[in-house]
Design an enzyme around this catalytic site. Sequence first.
Site, short mmCIF file in Angstrom:
data_model
loop_
_atom_site.label_atom_id
_atom_site.label_comp_id
_atom_site.label_asym_id
_atom_site.label_seq_id
_atom_site.Cartn_x
_atom_site.Cartn_y
_atom_site.Cartn_z
N PRO A 9 0.79 -1.23 0.00
CA PRO A 9 0.00 0.00 0.00
C PRO A 9 0.83 1.28 0.00
CG PRO A 9 -0.10 -1.10 2.13
CD PRO A 9 0.53 -2.06 1.17
N ASN A 10 0.37 2.22 -0.77
CA ASN A 10 0.91 3.58 -0.89
C ASN A 10 2.21 3.65 -1.68
OD1 ASN A 10 -1.16 4.88 0.70
ND2 ASN A 10 -0.25 3.90 2.48
N ARG A 17 5.02 10.96 -2.67
CA ARG A 17 4.71 10.66 -1.28
C ARG A 17 5.93 10.94 -0.39
NH1 ARG A 17 4.81 4.59 1.24
NH2 ARG A 17 3.86 5.13 3.21
N TYR A 22 11.02 8.93 1.35
CA TYR A 22 11.02 7.84 0.38
C TYR A 22 11.73 8.19 -0.93
CZ TYR A 22 7.62 5.89 3.62
OH TYR A 22 7.01 5.42 4.75
N ASN A 73 8.15 -5.53 -0.42
CA ASN A 73 7.96 -4.35 0.43
C ASN A 73 6.48 -4.24 0.69
OD1 ASN A 73 7.75 -1.95 1.75
ND2 ASN A 73 9.06 -0.79 0.34
N ALA A 76 2.92 -0.60 5.01
CA ALA A 76 2.41 -0.62 6.38
C ALA A 76 1.88 -2.00 6.79
CB ALA A 76 1.31 0.43 6.53
N HIS A 79 3.71 -4.15 9.38
CA HIS A 79 3.59 -3.96 10.82
C HIS A 79 2.24 -4.42 11.36
CE1 HIS A 79 6.95 -1.44 9.73
NE2 HIS A 79 6.17 -0.60 9.08
N ASP A 86 1.82 -15.38 7.28
CA ASP A 86 1.47 -16.79 7.06
C ASP A 86 1.71 -17.18 5.60
OD1 ASP A 86 0.78 -17.02 9.71
OD2 ASP A 86 -1.39 -17.01 9.36
N GLU A 97 12.79 -9.20 2.37
CA GLU A 97 11.95 -8.08 2.83
C GLU A 97 12.75 -6.79 2.63
OE1 GLU A 97 10.90 -8.41 6.96
OE2 GLU A 97 10.12 -6.37 7.06
N HIS A 99 12.69 -2.44 2.85
CA HIS A 99 12.08 -1.15 3.20
C HIS A 99 12.98 -0.04 2.71
CE1 HIS A 99 9.03 -3.17 5.47
NE2 HIS A 99 9.98 -3.90 6.02
N SER A 101 12.91 3.20 3.58
CA SER A 101 13.35 4.03 4.71
C SER A 101 13.92 3.14 5.81
CB SER A 101 12.17 4.83 5.26
OG SER A 101 11.19 3.95 5.82
N ARG A 106 12.53 5.41 12.83
CA ARG A 106 11.25 6.12 12.74
C ARG A 106 10.36 5.76 13.94
NH1 ARG A 106 8.91 5.36 6.93
NH2 ARG A 106 7.62 7.08 7.66
N ARG A 110 6.83 1.18 13.71
CA ARG A 110 7.47 0.63 12.50
C ARG A 110 8.63 -0.31 12.84
NH1 ARG A 110 5.17 3.87 8.44
NH2 ARG A 110 4.73 5.97 9.21
C1 DQA Z 1 8.08 1.19 4.08
C2 DQA Z 1 8.09 1.49 5.59
C3 DQA Z 1 6.72 1.28 6.20
O1 DQA Z 1 6.75 1.55 7.59
C4 DQA Z 1 5.71 2.21 5.56
O2 DQA Z 1 4.42 1.95 6.06
C5 DQA Z 1 5.73 2.12 4.07
C6 DQA Z 1 7.01 2.01 3.38
C7 DQA Z 1 9.43 1.54 3.42
O3 DQA Z 1 9.65 1.09 2.31
O4 DQA Z 1 10.23 2.29 4.01
O5 DQA Z 1 4.70 2.23 3.41
O6 DQA Z 1 7.84 -0.18 3.89
#
Ligand code: DQA
Length: 145
Positions: A9-10, A17, A22, A73, A76, A79, A86, A97, A99, A101, A106, A110
């Site tokens: 998401p996002n 954003r 980011y 990635n 959110a 978390h 699963d 995995e 991320h 940031s 932070r 997170r």
């Molecule tokens: C993220 C870090 C997450 O905490 C956040 O919700 C994101 C992006 C990152 O790539 O830094 O959406 O996964």
Amino acid sequence: RRVLVLNGPNLGRLGSRQPTIYGSTTHAELVSLCEQAGRELGLDVQVRQSDSEADLLHWLHEAADEQLPVVLNAGAFTHTSVALRDAAAARTAPLVEVHISNVHAREPFRHHSYLSAVASGVIVGLGIEGYVLALSWISSVGRDR
Ligand code: DQA
């Protein structure tokens, strides 16, 4: 070899954003970067993004069924989602995995990831270069894991 890069998401809003967190690279540019890295590494990289947990679950099921390595990635959902953990735990091929940031620098919410314990490894805080590093690892070391 096919590899899935899955963004949650996002992340489709990368570039506009919170660029101080980011960066200014757009999701479309991230797709090109990953595809280019894939060509150089001899991997058939498919990048997908969804704001829906269900889509991410279905793609992880596909990865499990076809034993495809995954760069994930989950945004959110990292978390919050036992369901994604699963699904990630049910696969056999490598899963990295990522991320963008440094989540540990932070907010406290997170700092915990439901995914890390079932991932092959984690890349945090290295910007979008983290995706390239994950693909590089998959192409070499991760091939047999
Ligand atoms: C993220 C870090 C997450 O905490 C956040 O919700 C994101 C992006 C990152 O790539 O830094 O959406 O996964």
